[in-house]
Write a protein that holds these residues in place. Sequence first.
Motif, PDB file in Angstrom:
ATOM      1  N   TYR A 123       6.451   0.654  -4.898  1.00 20.45           N
ATOM      2  CA  TYR A 123       6.253  -0.796  -5.027  1.00 20.45           C
ATOM      3  C   TYR A 123       7.163  -1.416  -6.090  1.00 20.45           C
ATOM      4  O   TYR A 123       6.804  -2.451  -6.669  1.00 20.45           O
ATOM      5  N   LEU A 174      -2.397  -2.922  -8.483  1.00 26.81           N
ATOM      6  CA  LEU A 174      -1.930  -2.384  -7.206  1.00 26.81           C
ATOM      7  C   LEU A 174      -1.664  -0.878  -7.330  1.00 26.81           C
ATOM      8  O   LEU A 174      -2.092  -0.078  -6.488  1.00 26.81           O
ATOM      9  N   ASN A 223      -6.565  -4.159   1.175  1.00 26.91           N
ATOM     10  CA  ASN A 223      -6.289  -4.712   2.502  1.00 26.91           C
ATOM     11  C   ASN A 223      -5.896  -3.669   3.548  1.00 26.91           C
ATOM     12  O   ASN A 223      -5.255  -3.979   4.537  1.00 26.91           O
ATOM     13  N   LYS A 244      -4.271   2.673   3.635  1.00 27.09           N
ATOM     14  CA  LYS A 244      -4.491   2.637   2.184  1.00 27.09           C
ATOM     15  C   LYS A 244      -5.818   3.296   1.782  1.00 27.09           C
ATOM     16  O   LYS A 244      -6.681   3.539   2.631  1.00 27.09           O
ATOM     17  N   THR A 299      -1.407 -10.759   4.435  1.00 22.70           N
ATOM     18  CA  THR A 299      -1.832  -9.956   3.283  1.00 22.70           C
ATOM     19  C   THR A 299      -3.277 -10.235   2.895  1.00 22.70           C
ATOM     20  O   THR A 299      -4.054  -9.319   2.631  1.00 22.70           O
ATOM     21  N   ARG A 306       3.792  -5.630  11.812  1.00 22.27           N
ATOM     22  CA  ARG A 306       3.406  -6.693  10.863  1.00 22.27           C
ATOM     23  C   ARG A 306       2.419  -7.654  11.536  1.00 22.27           C
ATOM     24  O   ARG A 306       1.449  -8.098  10.917  1.00 22.27           O
ATOM     25  N   ARG A 323      -6.109  -6.479   9.397  1.00 27.82           N
ATOM     26  CA  ARG A 323      -6.641  -6.949   8.112  1.00 27.82           C
ATOM     27  C   ARG A 323      -7.835  -7.875   8.310  1.00 27.82           C
ATOM     28  O   ARG A 323      -8.785  -7.838   7.518  1.00 27.82           O
ATOM     29  N   PHE A 346      -0.121  -8.649 -10.376  1.00 33.87           N
ATOM     30  CA  PHE A 346      -1.006  -7.700  -9.696  1.00 33.87           C
ATOM     31  C   PHE A 346      -0.459  -6.266  -9.682  1.00 33.87           C
ATOM     32  O   PHE A 346      -1.076  -5.372  -9.111  1.00 33.87           O
ATOM     33  N   MET A 393      -7.667  -9.260  -0.741  1.00 36.22           N
ATOM     34  CA  MET A 393      -6.194  -9.327  -0.857  1.00 36.22           C
ATOM     35  C   MET A 393      -5.631  -7.978  -1.306  1.00 36.22           C
ATOM     36  O   MET A 393      -4.581  -7.558  -0.841  1.00 36.22           O
ATOM     37  N   GLN A 394      -6.288  -7.321  -2.231  1.00 34.55           N
ATOM     38  CA  GLN A 394      -5.773  -6.037  -2.720  1.00 34.55           C
ATOM     39  C   GLN A 394      -6.217  -4.886  -1.830  1.00 34.55           C
ATOM     40  O   GLN A 394      -5.399  -4.064  -1.412  1.00 34.55           O
ATOM     41  N   VAL A 437      -4.043  -1.592   4.998  1.00 35.82           N
ATOM     42  CA  VAL A 437      -2.810  -1.094   5.620  1.00 35.82           C
ATOM     43  C   VAL A 437      -1.573  -1.688   4.948  1.00 35.82           C
ATOM     44  O   VAL A 437      -1.627  -2.776   4.382  1.00 35.82           O
ATOM     45  N   HIS A 438      -0.489  -0.947   5.063  1.00 32.81           N
ATOM     46  CA  HIS A 438       0.836  -1.438   4.655  1.00 32.81           C
ATOM     47  C   HIS A 438       1.783  -1.290   5.826  1.00 32.81           C
ATOM     48  O   HIS A 438       1.680  -0.337   6.594  1.00 32.81           O
ATOM     49  N   GLY A 439       2.746  -2.199   5.925  1.00 36.39           N
ATOM     50  CA  GLY A 439       3.832  -2.055   6.891  1.00 36.39           C
ATOM     51  C   GLY A 439       5.117  -2.620   6.323  1.00 36.39           C
ATOM     52  O   GLY A 439       5.095  -3.631   5.619  1.00 36.39           O
ATOM     53  N   HIS A 482       7.698  -5.118  -6.710  1.00 36.24           N
ATOM     54  CA  HIS A 482       6.634  -5.947  -7.290  1.00 36.24           C
ATOM     55  C   HIS A 482       6.483  -5.749  -8.800  1.00 36.24           C
ATOM     56  O   HIS A 482       5.570  -6.326  -9.406  1.00 36.24           O
TER      57      HIS A 482
HETATM   58  P1  RTP Z   1       2.182  -4.435   2.023  1.00 32.95           P
HETATM   59  O1  RTP Z   1       3.494  -4.419   1.264  1.00 32.95           O
HETATM   60  O2  RTP Z   1       1.127  -3.574   1.377  1.00 32.95           O
HETATM   61  O3  RTP Z   1       2.363  -4.161   3.480  1.00 32.95           O
HETATM   62  O4  RTP Z   1       1.587  -5.892   1.988  1.00 32.95           O
HETATM   63  P2  RTP Z   1       2.332  -7.258   2.162  1.00 32.95           P
HETATM   64  O5  RTP Z   1       3.785  -7.039   2.458  1.00 32.95           O
HETATM   65  O6  RTP Z   1       1.538  -8.056   3.132  1.00 32.95           O
HETATM   66  O7  RTP Z   1       2.146  -7.878   0.730  1.00 32.95           O
HETATM   67  P3  RTP Z   1       3.075  -7.761  -0.564  1.00 32.95           P
HETATM   68  O8  RTP Z   1       3.378  -9.137  -1.010  1.00 32.95           O
HETATM   69  O9  RTP Z   1       4.215  -6.817  -0.322  1.00 32.95           O
HETATM   70  O10 RTP Z   1       2.076  -7.109  -1.608  1.00 32.95           O
HETATM   71  C1  RTP Z   1       1.870  -5.717  -1.655  1.00 32.95           C
HETATM   72  C2  RTP Z   1       0.415  -5.422  -1.849  1.00 32.95           C
HETATM   73  O11 RTP Z   1       0.020  -5.829  -3.159  1.00 32.95           O
HETATM   74  C3  RTP Z   1      -1.321  -6.279  -3.130  1.00 32.95           C
HETATM   75  N1  RTP Z   1      -1.357  -7.676  -3.588  1.00 32.95           N
HETATM   76  N2  RTP Z   1      -2.268  -8.151  -4.376  1.00 32.95           N
HETATM   77  N3  RTP Z   1      -2.309 -11.543  -5.628  1.00 32.95           N
HETATM   78  C4  RTP Z   1      -2.763 -10.324  -5.430  1.00 32.95           C
HETATM   79  O12 RTP Z   1      -3.791  -9.903  -5.914  1.00 32.95           O
HETATM   80  C5  RTP Z   1      -1.970  -9.434  -4.597  1.00 32.95           C
HETATM   81  N4  RTP Z   1      -0.871  -9.759  -3.953  1.00 32.95           N
HETATM   82  C6  RTP Z   1      -0.466  -8.640  -3.312  1.00 32.95           C
HETATM   83  C7  RTP Z   1      -1.809  -6.155  -1.697  1.00 32.95           C
HETATM   84  O13 RTP Z   1      -2.466  -4.883  -1.553  1.00 32.95           O
HETATM   85  C8  RTP Z   1      -0.526  -6.179  -0.908  1.00 32.95           C
HETATM   86  O14 RTP Z   1      -0.684  -5.570   0.349  1.00 32.95           O
END
Ligand code: RTP
Length: 142
Positions: A51, A63, A114, A11, A93, A87, A104, A59, A111-112, A116-118, A54
Amino acid sequence: MTIERTFSIVKPDAVERNLIGTLYQRIESAGLRIVAAKMLHLSKEQAEGFYAEHQGKPFFASLVEFMTSGPIMVQVLEGEGAINRYRELMGKTNPEEAACGTLRADYAESMQYNSVHGSDSPGSAEREIAYFFTADEIHPRC
Ligand code: RTP
Ligand code: MG
């Protein structure tokens, strides 16, 4: 276990901090092979589409703003159980909840931001790989 492919992003926060090589090293050391890679600077439309799951969450706007704030690296990773293996390597996250020794825990700033993404499932891996790569850009070993 079967050989899988997963989709990964370094990221903007990690690219900005010069961590591409460090993260690639950690990915390779975990037994995953990088079989496709490129640097991109996402448009708002690309980030919103990526995304889409979401959309509507509180967020979402920040994001998208974050993910378009600078260049990213996108990769396809291949290996045994690659989706869960990556993962687990990333950790939770929220870096405060991420286990010691995960990417991470070691590199994420929040949290934001962070690092890397997977992909979180075989279905999302397939969708996410196809979102950024054509078949001829992927060079599988297996
Ligand atoms: P990613 O998709 O990036 O691999 O992360 P993840 O599965 O662990 O988390 P996800 O729930 O899919 O959320 C995507 C990305 O959104 C940002 N985020 N911010 N409450 C918050 O402020 C919040 N929650 C999520 C993070 O950058 C997260 O990786
Ligand atoms: Mg996710």
